[in-house]
Structures are given as structure tokens and as C-alpha cells.
Design a protein around this motif. Sequence first.
Motif, mmCIF file in Angstrom:
data_model
loop_
_atom_site.group_PDB
_atom_site.id
_atom_site.type_symbol
_atom_site.label_atom_id
_atom_site.label_comp_id
_atom_site.label_asym_id
_atom_site.label_seq_id
_atom_site.Cartn_x
_atom_site.Cartn_y
_atom_site.Cartn_z
ATOM 1 N N ILE A 197 27.800 24.176 20.927
ATOM 2 C CA ILE A 197 26.501 23.559 20.637
ATOM 3 C C ILE A 197 26.657 22.173 20.023
ATOM 4 O O ILE A 197 25.878 21.276 20.304
ATOM 5 N N ARG A 198 27.700 22.000 19.228
ATOM 6 C CA ARG A 198 27.896 20.666 18.645
ATOM 7 C C ARG A 198 28.088 19.636 19.748
ATOM 8 O O ARG A 198 27.516 18.553 19.704
ATOM 9 N N GLU B 266 24.768 19.003 21.448
ATOM 10 C CA GLU B 266 23.904 18.180 20.592
ATOM 11 C C GLU B 266 24.328 16.709 20.676
ATOM 12 O O GLU B 266 23.494 15.819 20.840
ATOM 13 N N LEU C 196 18.262 24.797 24.156
ATOM 14 C CA LEU C 196 18.892 23.972 23.128
ATOM 15 C C LEU C 196 18.765 22.494 23.485
ATOM 16 O O LEU C 196 18.481 21.664 22.621
ATOM 17 N N SER D 24 34.800 26.625 17.865
ATOM 18 C CA SER D 24 34.264 25.484 17.140
ATOM 19 C C SER D 24 32.897 25.093 17.703
ATOM 20 O O SER D 24 32.702 25.084 18.914
ATOM 21 N N GLY D 25 31.956 24.834 16.802
ATOM 22 C CA GLY D 25 30.647 24.353 17.226
ATOM 23 C C GLY D 25 29.684 25.426 17.695
ATOM 24 O O GLY D 25 28.641 25.127 18.264
ATOM 25 N N THR D 26 30.003 26.690 17.447
ATOM 26 C CA THR D 26 29.105 27.761 17.917
ATOM 27 C C THR D 26 28.020 28.086 16.902
ATOM 28 O O THR D 26 27.126 28.875 17.184
ATOM 29 N N GLY D 27 28.103 27.514 15.706
ATOM 30 C CA GLY D 27 27.030 27.734 14.733
ATOM 31 C C GLY D 27 27.412 28.656 13.590
ATOM 32 O O GLY D 27 26.545 29.288 12.985
ATOM 33 N N LYS D 28 28.696 28.727 13.258
ATOM 34 C CA LYS D 28 29.138 29.663 12.210
ATOM 35 C C LYS D 28 28.513 29.324 10.850
ATOM 36 O O LYS D 28 28.078 30.210 10.129
ATOM 37 N N GLU D 29 28.455 28.029 10.560
ATOM 38 C CA GLU D 29 27.882 27.663 9.264
ATOM 39 C C GLU D 29 26.376 27.952 9.222
ATOM 40 O O GLU D 29 25.843 28.387 8.195
ATOM 41 N N LEU D 30 25.709 27.724 10.339
ATOM 42 C CA LEU D 30 24.277 28.035 10.397
ATOM 43 C C LEU D 30 24.039 29.518 10.135
ATOM 44 O O LEU D 30 23.088 29.889 9.453
ATOM 45 N N MET E 92 18.200 28.393 13.778
ATOM 46 C CA MET E 92 18.960 28.682 14.990
ATOM 47 C C MET E 92 18.044 28.918 16.170
ATOM 48 O O MET E 92 17.057 29.612 16.068
ATOM 49 N N ILE E 93 18.462 28.324 17.301
ATOM 50 C CA ILE E 93 17.699 28.473 18.525
ATOM 51 C C ILE E 93 18.479 29.392 19.447
ATOM 52 O O ILE E 93 19.702 29.325 19.487
ATOM 53 N N PHE F 97 17.117 19.633 21.129
ATOM 54 C CA PHE F 97 17.793 18.427 20.643
ATOM 55 C C PHE F 97 17.120 17.159 21.196
ATOM 56 O O PHE F 97 17.073 16.138 20.518
HETATM 57 N N1 LIG Z 1 21.767 28.341 17.619
HETATM 58 C C1 LIG Z 1 21.705 27.038 17.259
HETATM 59 N N2 LIG Z 1 20.539 26.388 17.334
HETATM 60 C C2 LIG Z 1 20.443 25.079 16.990
HETATM 61 N N3 LIG Z 1 21.463 24.347 16.559
HETATM 62 C C3 LIG Z 1 22.661 24.934 16.467
HETATM 63 C C4 LIG Z 1 22.834 26.322 16.793
HETATM 64 N N4 LIG Z 1 24.126 26.638 16.595
HETATM 65 C C5 LIG Z 1 24.725 25.516 16.159
HETATM 66 N N5 LIG Z 1 23.852 24.491 16.072
HETATM 67 C C6 LIG Z 1 24.165 23.108 15.660
HETATM 68 O O1 LIG Z 1 25.445 22.807 16.173
HETATM 69 C C7 LIG Z 1 26.244 22.140 15.220
HETATM 70 C C8 LIG Z 1 27.484 22.965 14.908
HETATM 71 O O2 LIG Z 1 27.135 24.124 14.173
HETATM 72 P P1 LIG Z 1 28.055 24.677 12.989
HETATM 73 O O3 LIG Z 1 28.529 23.568 12.141
HETATM 74 O O4 LIG Z 1 27.334 25.790 12.327
HETATM 75 O O5 LIG Z 1 29.257 25.223 13.880
HETATM 76 P P2 LIG Z 1 30.632 25.882 13.427
HETATM 77 O O6 LIG Z 1 30.785 27.106 14.236
HETATM 78 O O7 LIG Z 1 30.655 26.001 11.947
HETATM 79 O O8 LIG Z 1 31.674 24.817 13.948
HETATM 80 P P3 LIG Z 1 33.175 24.489 13.400
HETATM 81 O O9 LIG Z 1 34.040 25.679 13.708
HETATM 82 O O10 LIG Z 1 33.549 23.304 14.210
HETATM 83 O O11 LIG Z 1 33.035 24.216 11.952
HETATM 84 C C9 LIG Z 1 25.360 21.920 14.013
HETATM 85 O O12 LIG Z 1 24.798 20.642 14.075
HETATM 86 C C10 LIG Z 1 24.306 22.977 14.150
HETATM 87 O O13 LIG Z 1 23.103 22.568 13.550
#
Ligand SMILES: Nc1ncnc2c1ncn2[C@@H]1O[C@H](COP(=O)(O)OP(=O)(O)OP(=O)(O)O)[C@@H](O)[C@H]1O
Length: 478
Positions: free
Chosen positions: A382-383, A386, A346, A195-201, A165-166, A350
Motif C-alpha cells: 500500500i505504501r 500511495e 485504495l 513492508s507497506g501492508t499497514g502493520k503500524e495502522l 484502514m480501507i 489516495f
Molecule cells: N488498509 C489501508 N488503508 C489505507 N491506507 C493504508 C492501509 N494500509 C496501509 N496504509 C498506508 O500505507 C502506508 C504504510 O502503512 P504502514 O506504515 O502501517 O505499513 P507497515 O506494514 O508498517 O510497513 P513497514 O513494514 O514498511 O514499516 C501508510 O501511509 C499507511 O497509512
Amino acid sequence: MNATTVNREPRTVNELPLETRATPARVLVADDERSIRELLAIVLKREGYEALLAENGRMAIAALQRGPVDLLVSDIKMPDMTGIEVLRTAKAIDASLPAIMMTAFASQETAIEALRLGACDYVIKPFDVDELKVKIREKLENRRLRQENVLLKRALGSSHQFHDMIGRSAPMIEVFHLIETIARTTSTVLVTGESGTGKELVARAIHFHSLRRDRPFVAVNCGALTETLLESELFGHLRGSFTGAEANKKGLIEAAERGTIFLDEIGEMSPMMQVKLLRVLQERKFRRVGGVDEIEADIRVIAATNRDLSQMVEEGRFREDLFYRINVIPVKLPALRERPEDIALLASHFLAKYTAQMGKSITNLSQEASELLQRYEWPGNIRELENAVERAVALEGTPVVLPESLPQHIRAGLSRQKPQPMMLPDSGFDLEEHVQSIERDYIAQALKRAGGVQVRAAELLGMSFRSFRYYAKKYNLR
Ligand SMILES: Nc1ncnc2c1ncn2[C@@H]1O[C@H](COP(=O)(O)OP(=O)(O)OP(=O)(O)O)[C@@H](O)[C@H]1O
Ligand SMILES: [Mg+2]
């Protein structure tokens, strides 16, 4: 996207490694007495460490010079070279190397000298094996924690990177610290954010910083599977329990044994599955579909959603008891527009990633492109950023990313945001009142975008904290 992924690459449950370990800690034993060396070799191996044995000081030093060692256990009295000399040389090679000295009762004073030289402990011969074992474990654990801390500081300090994470904005640094703290516990975590905020990361970072890091991280997308499929995926099933169940199958909870299970989009779970999951969380037990035996579940649960679960509870769409079981430690990820300081960081991350991947030599974003990225609201977070950068790298024909390579709706931001021409109405107007209303508007917007943090809101408006506080008070904004 796949509904289930295990570690980095998607794999099926049956291919999961049953036992995976990190490299074992290396312990160097120096003692001229063969029986002691042999005894310690057995004890260390049984504890899961790698034992290096040296029968004199010279051999011990040779071993230290050959490769990294995590702990030195050395006798003090040896024929060619004393343990004190070994210790001194060892500390010259690695000042942070922990050492436990072994000494006969008669030479306790030398042991004290050893402590002064930086040994961290000593045992008196004949020693109690269990006592020594505890000391060894303690020193190694201590060293591991210290090393992790150094890595964390380095990661946060130089590159604004934590795990994958960045971020350098205050809310993200806070998230990084929170992850670190959470990783030390086994509590259930609920990660929320758009969505796309990095929850899975975040979920991965928690797992890979925890003591469970050598065990599997299993991700399940609860929204991508039907109720029946999700049930059999999670709990497994017995042969013949439903049409199509041709063989016994382990579920993902079993696959995640002693590891972490990531329940993504938990808000999409059906009421029936909510009850079943509640039971796993309460009793740490479950049954395979079609089975009668109870199976113990030693799993850490991390759930994520972009929905407002507490509102879903109010509306009766999500079980309140389950919500409390899941929401033990909440982690809320800020939207990208609430941390504009991270956008440029970010974007260049990317940019580097995709220029390398596509073999292009784009070095920078143009000033104008960079401004467009800063101004855009990023509903996809972030998605979306990216994807925009990836697309720009693919399209760009010059060494810098020009605005033309950005998607139309992001480019449109610039013209929309141009200051409106000012026209004095024919009837005239109250300038002071108008200026104040503009002021109030910007102060309110900045506060909102800064998530209520006044220092950051002040930054957004290019004013000092003091001035900002003055205006916020003047317009009664918090
Ligand atoms: N802090 C961060 N630094 C670098 N890359 C990030 C960061 N946060 C998210 N990303 C990138 O952004 C994309 C979306 O992240 P992620 O899948 O974790 O989001 P999410 O919150 O799970 O989204 P969703 O709710 O849509 O499932 C991924 O490709 C991830 O690598
Ligand atoms: Mg996700």
C-alpha cells in the motif's frame, strides 16, 4: 522517519500528558428531594461522570432537550410531572437512552410500568448506594459498547473504512473483525506482513479501539536504534549511568503506562535486548539503566515485523521463548497482490486525499491507468500504491490520471502482459496438451494470488465457483 513516535505527532517523553481522559459520560438526575440530588451528585462525580441535576420533571426535560445525555436516573413520584412522563419524553428524544427509575416501596407497580415503557432498571428507596453505582456503571458501559458497534457497522458498511484502514476484500474484513476482538483483550499481539501492508495502522487501530485508548500509544522502531540507545529509550536511565546521561530520564515503557507500546521491527532486536524484553513480558517489571528499583509496567505490547520470526527462531537468531511470549495473538496482513479487489478502492482513496492536499481537480483514474494499477504486483504494497498515486496527482495536467503519469515500471506492466502472438511450430504440436498446460497454469496462479480462497480465485478467472472447483480437481490443485 523517526525512531519513536507518540500518538499522532512525535513528542518527547517529558511532554507526554500524564492523565488524559475522554469526555465523561453525562448522567441526568431528576428528583425533587434535594438530599438525594446532592448525594447522587457526589457519587457520580467520584465515579468520573458528569452529573446534571433537575429538581422537577420540567427541568429534566429541558436538560434533555439542551444536549445529549447518556443515562437518566429519575425519581418516579415528583410534584409537577411524574418520572414516567419524563421517561416517555426522554424516549421520544432518544429511544436508546437507558434509564434507572427510583421509587418508594409502595409504588413498585409504577416501577414495573416504567420498565414496560423502556426504563432498563429501577431501585427501591431508600436504596443502597453501591448497588445503584453498579447499575449505573453497567448501563453506561452497555451504551458505550452498543454505540461502538453502531459506529463499527457504519464504518464497515458504507465506506469500507475501519479506523484509518480501507479495504473491502475478504481478508481485510477479517482483519477488521480480528482487530475489534483483540482490542477487547490486553494480550500481546504480533503483526506480520510485508513492508507497506499497514502493520503500524493495525497497531494503532487496536489501541484506539481498546479501553486504553485514552492513554498513550507509543511507537518504537527497534531497528532504527543501536542496542544501547534502544535500552535507554525503552527503560529510561539514571543520571550518570553512562557518558552523556546528564539527567534522570523516563523510558518509553513508563511513558506508555496503562497504554500501548508498539515495538516495530522486533526482528531487529539484539540478543541482549531480547532477554530484557522477555523479562518485561514475563514479570511485567523492569529497571531503568543504572537503577536498582524495580518498576511495574502496565503496558499492552504490540510487536510488528516483516521478517519470518519462526524461521529466525529456527536459525537461532531470535529467542524461542520470546517468540512465544510475543506471538500470543498473531495478525497476518495479506500482501496487496493477494487482495486485488482493494486496489481500485485504495487508489481512489489516495486520489481524493492528494487532489485535496495539492488543490488539484483530478476526478478519476483513466481506464488504462486503472488497469495498470490492477495488473502490477505491488512489492511495496500500500505504501508503494500511495506513493504512485501521489506522484501521479502531482504530475497530471488533465482532469483524469493518464498512464503517462504513472512510474515507468508500473506502465511497463501493460506491454509485458500483452498476450504473446501464437505461432504454430513447423512440426505441429499437441494442441490439447498445450491448452491444458495453460489452463493448469492459470488455475494455479489464481489460487496463489487468492491466497488459496477458491471463490476469489474463480472471480479472478471470471468463472463460477463450480467450474473452478472442477478445474482445481482436474489438475489436482488446492
Ligand atoms: N488498509 C489501508 N488503508 C489505507 N491506507 C493504508 C492501509 N494500509 C496501509 N496504509 C498506508 O500505507 C502506508 C504504510 O502503512 P504502514 O506504515 O502501517 O505499513 P507497515 O506494514 O508498517 O510497513 P513497514 O513494514 O514498511 O514499516 C501508510 O501511509 C499507511 O497509512
Ligand atoms: Mg511499519
